[in-house]
Structure formats: structure tokens, C-alpha cells
Design an enzyme around this catalytic site. Structure first.
Site, mmCIF file in Angstrom:
data_model
loop_
_atom_site.group_PDB
_atom_site.id
_atom_site.type_symbol
_atom_site.label_atom_id
_atom_site.label_comp_id
_atom_site.label_asym_id
_atom_site.label_seq_id
_atom_site.Cartn_x
_atom_site.Cartn_y
_atom_site.Cartn_z
ATOM 1 N N GLU A 213 0.867 -1.175 0.000
ATOM 2 C CA GLU A 213 0.000 0.000 0.000
ATOM 3 C C GLU A 213 0.906 1.228 0.000
ATOM 4 O O GLU A 213 1.793 1.349 0.849
ATOM 5 C CB GLU A 213 -0.898 0.002 1.242
ATOM 6 C CG GLU A 213 -1.836 1.191 1.201
ATOM 7 C CD GLU A 213 -2.833 1.247 2.343
ATOM 8 O OE1 GLU A 213 -2.819 0.358 3.214
ATOM 9 O OE2 GLU A 213 -3.622 2.209 2.350
ATOM 10 N N ARG B 38 5.324 -12.963 9.515
ATOM 11 C CA ARG B 38 5.991 -11.719 9.178
ATOM 12 C C ARG B 38 7.338 -11.647 9.875
ATOM 13 O O ARG B 38 7.587 -12.350 10.856
ATOM 14 C CB ARG B 38 5.124 -10.506 9.512
ATOM 15 C CG ARG B 38 4.797 -10.342 10.978
ATOM 16 C CD ARG B 38 3.650 -9.353 11.191
ATOM 17 N NE ARG B 38 3.918 -8.033 10.651
ATOM 18 C CZ ARG B 38 3.152 -7.438 9.717
ATOM 19 N NH1 ARG B 38 2.097 -8.036 9.243
ATOM 20 N NH2 ARG B 38 3.439 -6.235 9.303
ATOM 21 N N LYS C 35 4.473 0.641 9.658
ATOM 22 C CA LYS C 35 4.611 1.878 8.888
ATOM 23 C C LYS C 35 4.115 3.082 9.679
ATOM 24 O O LYS C 35 4.656 4.168 9.558
ATOM 25 C CB LYS C 35 3.830 1.756 7.567
ATOM 26 C CG LYS C 35 4.615 1.021 6.493
ATOM 27 C CD LYS C 35 3.955 1.193 5.141
ATOM 28 C CE LYS C 35 2.987 0.067 4.877
ATOM 29 N NZ LYS C 35 2.485 0.031 3.502
#
Ligand code: ATP
Ligand code: MG
Length: 577
Positions: free
Chosen positions: A43, A280, A290
């Protein structure tokens, strides 16, 4: 070995894991229509970081392993925090990591807004979606808890015509944000909360960096993602574990697309994208979200996304990390289904391993004190010869000028040496690397007792720093000639956080654990050749660490970043404690 074969070996090493088996079975069974297609879907609401590098490595690596392609797709269906700046830098960073999506491999979710809207109307017409005017609060109580069925929305049994009319009004901007939404009609009793008639379109009166003000309704991730995968002909959609509970919904959307005849057909095979999940990457002494990285930037705790202390790909690049080191790291951590923390020391190990092979050796003194060789002729220049890289003979040698005065590290001298100190001290002889053997006779101090000059003599028969009679010299020092020194600004970076899990504390925000000493700037002296230092070239300052030229450099003053120390000092500190 060529880069090509090395990369291939690498990816085949990593690839002996469940994702590879999964893809191999599909290839075998002919379910890919002869082509594996994966995708990396960032994104564009921030810069990518080392965690994304792991996903990039898996997505592009698996495609390459099976001779397929990997798409780069901007997952840009949420307008609020996305921008072109992010989208462009993500592309730049992935290229730098060494991956490419090819000429036809770049996509943006937002390019499919028209199609997604059409699919939503189709779902309404076939009775698979309805509009809902419950407030956020009501929606939560209606949805219920996993162990008890939820309550149907009052509009759940609207006719398709009613739903379509309201949905079109939503699109036309006749509703406020939160006033109305579109939900998939699935199962209000499912033990999987995500399956209880999830929202698939919401109202946002926000313009989009790509589609501008055309839309005021936007698709939700869980709806948009499978559509993007399906329409691009993606065969294998790999993501992190938190999406595992969303997988039934992913499959539900794919089923609907199949009913609408919208799945891509490749070589006679209908492509049904499938999703699988892996753990992850979490790194010690680092935050990886982020949102938190953006906070560090906005609160000016660091100097931008590419601050060399950031775990972002652009930060690592500016710090002096190499794509090879990062890919090697991704190989070593492997792929699993279990969340864990990876020690940042492993990343640094991979970096040292790579830089040791590649770095050009130079001498620089970071905390200088002057040595005066009293028996060396004044105004005379001699030359030491040294290898540019002992690991790589092709790198050749260089001549390093020196004269009567040298800078050495203050820490390489002790007036009263402790037992195991083998470097310079009064009466002690050391090797000045490549130049001569030097014996200290006395020191000169200033009014505060600080040593300003170390005096001594050199052995005139010790050319090149070799003992002519074979006597043993315990200490070898690096040095920089005072007359030929290049002044450098050196930025000494350390870990950004002082604790292994900065965002794992129940009470203190992660910013409480910022390391106040994560950046120290010193003025140093480098050997003459450092005046011609090149960007994108790794350097080893002998006995100190690995460094790289920073873009802030000027012709008058080169600026160097410390990439990593030669040894893992943190392990030593931890070992002592
Ligand atoms: P956000 O919380 O803003 O959504 P994100 O880290 O999930 O951030 P995306 O841009 O959505 O960012 O991620 C793109 C892809 O990278 C996703 O498939 C995601 O699963 C993967 N990814 C993100 N963080 C990690 C990580 N730490 N390790 C491995 N893969 C990751
Ligand atoms: Mg995400």
C-alpha cells in the site's frame, strides 16, 4: 560464480519450504495454465522496510523459481494516506533490491475501481450484497461474538432493486461518511467473525492520489484484493499470517467472480487464485509498523524515511547495506508459519560477510592524537604500499603518502598500559601499518594534562613496517599522515532503540526507548585516497568498521556513514552482562 547462478542457488536454498511445495503441486496438477503468477501488493502509504523485503524476496523469488512472473501492484484502494511519492519510491526500492516486475507487470488497484464497482452491482443483483445503515456501534453489537450467532441487519432482506438504488445514491454522494455501506450477504452465524456479512464498500469523501475526486465510495481490502488477484491472473497470493482468518472471505469473492465468468483463462485453464500465509519478519531493536515509522519521521526523531537508522529499504541503502546482504538475510531467515523475533545481529552478520568481500580498504582515524617521529626528516614524503582489498587481489594496491607526523587513534595509546594492552605506550614499539616500526619515547601534554603529542623514533631499517631482524611486534596501528590527511565528517550510527522489543512494553510508548546515542558525529582524518571516495562503494576503515559516502558530502568535506562495526560490540556487551 556469476551473480545469476549465485542468485539461483540462493533462491533454491530458501525455497525448500511449504510455499514452494504448495506451488509445485499446483504446477504439477496443471492448475496454473503453464505460468506461475505471484504479486507483491504494497500500500503506497509509506516506504517499504526490511519486513517488506522479506515478502518481496518470497513473492519474486517463488515466481522466478518456477519460471513465472511477479506483479508489482499498488494496493491503493484506501485514499486517505496514499501518495505518488510513496508509490514511486516503492518501485525504486524494489528495483534496488534486485527485483523486476517486467514490462507488463505493474498494476494499481485503483485502476480497477470501475470494474470493482460493476462487480458490486452484480453482487447486489444476484442477492449477494445489501446496503446497511447501521452505525459503527450498532454494527459491532449486531455482529456479535464468535461463540454466538450475530443479529441480521434490518436491511438484510431488502430487494435487489432497493439495494441498487441506495448503492447508486451512495456513489452519487448523497450520503455522509458512515451513514451507509455495502455488505456481502454471507453468514451471520459463522464462527469466523470476518465471514459475518463483512463491509465491502464504504463512503469516504476523500480524493484519491490516482483517481482524484471521481469516487466517494471505496472498496474494502478484503473485497478488492481477491478481485485484483483474479483479474491479473495471479495463481499464488502470498501474504502474512494475520490474513489467514480472511482467507474464507477471499475464497468467497473468488467463487462469486467465477459465477460471473470473470476468472482469467490461460491456455484453457481457468485461473483460481489462492492465498497462503507466512510469518511476518520481526526484528529486535527495531519497530516495523509503517505507522510507527511515519511517527518517527513526523516527530523528527530521525531525519526522514531514509535516515540511516531506519529499517526502511532506503534507510538501509543510505546506511551502506547491499542488496546482496539483504537477500542473503532473507534466505537465512527462511519462511515459516510461526511468528518469532529475528535477532538484528543476524542482519548485521550478513552485512559484514558481504562487505568483507567487497569493501575497499582505507585508513582513517576517528579520534586523532598526533604522533611525531623525531628522527624522520622534515618535509619528506615516503610511501606505504597496501592492498585495496585483501579478499580480492584484482582490487590492486595503492601507495599511501606519509611524513614525520601521523594521526593515530587516541585509544591506541596508554601512558600506563594495563596487562593485555599491546598497542602503543612509553618505551613500547608498534608497527605503523605498511610504513615503519615506531617506539614511543615521551608525550607532551597541555595545561589540563591531556596528551597533545606522542613523540618517538622509528627504526630506519623497518621500511614497509617489517622488522628487518624478524623480531616480534605485537601491536599494529592504523594511521593517517598529518600532511596528507583529508578531513572527514563521520556519522557513527548505533541502534535506534535501547531494548530488544521497543514496541512490546505495556506501559511505555516505543518512543521512550529511543537510544539517545544512536547518532554521534565526529570530525576525523582519512588517508589521501579518501578524497576520491565514490558513492555506492563500500569502504572498510581498517580496524574500525565499514563505511559509505553519504549524499550530504561536498567536495570540501566528504561525509561518511558508519554502516556497521567490524565486530558485534553488542554481543560483547550482552555477554559481559
Ligand atoms: P499497513 O499496516 O500499513 O498495512 P503493511 O506492513 O501491512 O502495513 P503493506 O504495504 O500492506 O504494509 O504490505 C505489503 C505486503 O508486505 C503485504 O503482503 C504484507 O503481508 C507484507 N509485509 C508487511 N510487513 C511485513 C513483515 N514485517 N514481514 C513480512 N512481510 C510483510
Ligand atoms: Mg497491509
Amino acid at each position: 560464480m556469476s551473480d545469476e547462478t549465485m542468485n539461483e542457488e540462493r533462491s533454491s536454498d530458501t525455497a525448500r519450504h511449504f510455499l514452494r511445495q504448495w506451488i509445485a503441486e499446483d504446477v504439477e496438477a496443471g492448475r496454473t495454465g503453464g505460468q506461475v503468477v505471484t504479486r507483491f501488493p504494497p500500500e503506497p502509504n509509506g516506504y517499504i522496510h526490511i519486513g517488506h523485503a522479506k515478502a518481496v524476496h518470497i513473492d519474486f523469488g517463488m515466481a522466478k523459481l518456477f519460471g513465472g512472473t511477479c506483479h508489482l501492484r499498488m494496493d491503493d484502494t484506501n485514499p486517505s494516506k496514499e501518495s505518488d511519492e510513496y508509490a514511486e519510491n516503492i518501485q525504486k526500492d524494489i528495483h534496488w533490491l534486485g527485483y523486476d516486475w517486467g514490462e507488463n507487470g505493474f498494476f494499481s488497484g485503483s485502476d480497477m475501481f470501475d470494474t470493482m464497482y460493476q462487480i458490486a452491482e452484480n453482487l447486489i443483483l444476484s442477492g449477494h450484497a445489501y446496503v446497511c445503515g447501521l452505525s459503527q456501534e450498532e454494527w459491532k453489537t449486531y455482529r456479535g461474538i464468535p461463540t454466538e450467532p450475530g443479529k441480521p441487519s434490518p436491511t438484510r432482506d431488502n430487494t435487489p432493486e432497493q439495494n441498487l438504488a441506495v448503492f447508486r445514491d451512495m456513489k452519487a454522494g448523497k450520503y455522509k461518511e458512515g451513514e451507509m455501506c455495502l455488505r456481502a450477504k454471507i453468514d451471520m452465524a459463522s464462527p469466523n467473525i470476518h465471514f459475518r456479512d463483512p463491509v465491502i464498500y464504504r463512503i469516504m469523501h476523500t480524493s484519491h492520489y490516482h483517481s482524484g475526486t471521481k469516487w466517494c465510495i471505496y472498496p474494502m481490502y478484503d473485497f478488492a484484493h481477491p478481485i485484483e488477484d483474479a483479474l491479473e491472473g495471479v495463481t499464488h497470493s502470498m501474504c502474512t499470517l494475520e490474513f489467514e482468518v480472511h482467507r474464507p472471505l477471499y475464497d468467497w469473492v473468488i467463487d462469486r467472480l467465477d459465477e460471473m465468468g470473470m476468472l482469467v483463462v490461460r491456455n484453457g485453464v481457468k485461473i483460481r487464485p489462492q492465498q497462503r500465509e507466512f510469518a511476518r519478519l520481526n526484528l529486535t531493536y527495531t519497530v516495523m509498523s509503517k505507522r510507527k515509522l511515519l511517527q518517527l519521521v513526523q516527530e523528527k526523531r530521525v531525519n526522514g524515511w531514509d535516515d540511516p537508522r531506519m529499517p526502511t529499504v532506503c534507510g538501509l541503502r543510505r546506511r551502506g547495506y547491499t542488496p546482496d546482504a539483504i537477500r542473503d538475510f532473507c534466505d537465512r531467515i527462511g519462511v515459516s508459519k510461526y511468528n518469532s523475533e529475528t535477532d538484528v545481529a543476524l542482519l548485521e552478520y550478513c552485512l559484514r560477510d558481504d562487505l568483507n568481500k567487497k569493501a575497499t580498504r582505507r585508513m582513517a582515524v576517528l579520534d586523532p592524537v598526533k604522533v611525531v617521529i623525531d628522527n624522520f626528516p622534515e618535509n619528506e614524503t615516503r610511501y606505504a604500499e597496501a592492498l585495496n582489498n585483501p579478499e580480492c587481489p584484482e582490487a590492486g594496491t595503492r601507495k599511501i603518502p606519509f611524513g614525520r607526523e601521523l594521526w593515530i587513534e587516541r585509544d591506541d595509546f596508554r601512558e600506563e598500559p594495563e596487562k593485555k594492552f599491546f598497542r602503543l605506550a612509553p618505551g613500547r614499539e608498534v608497527r605503523m601499518r605498511g610504513a615503519c616500526l615506531f617506539t614511543c619515547t615521551h608525550v607532551v601534554k597541555d595545561g589540563d594534562g591531556k596528551i597533545t603529542e606522542i613523540h618517538g623514533t622509528y627504526d630506519e631499517r623497518s621500511e614497509g613496517g617489517n622488522a628487518w631482524d624478524g623480531r616480534k611486534i605485537k601491536g599494529t596501528l592504523h594511521w593517517v599522515s598529518v600532511a596528507h590527511a583529508v578531513p572527514l565528517e563521520v556519522r557513527l550510527y548505533d541502534r535506534l532503540f535501547t531494548v530488544p522489543a521497543p514496541d512490546g512494553d505495556p506501559v511505555h510508548p516505543f518512543t521512550d526507548f529511543l537510544n539517545p546515542d544512536s547518532l554521534r558525529v565526529v570530525t576525523a582524518y582519512g588517508e589521501a585516497a579518501l578524497a576520491d571516495a565514490q558513492p555506492d562503494t563500500p569502504y572498510q576503515f581498517e580496524r574500525i568498521g565499514y563505511f559509505c559516502l553519504d549524499p550530504d558530502s561536498t567536495p570540501e568535506k566528504p561525509v561518511f556513514n558508519r554502516t556497521v562495526t567490524l565486530k558485534d560490540t553488542w554481543a560483547k556487551v550482552a555477554g559481559k552482562a
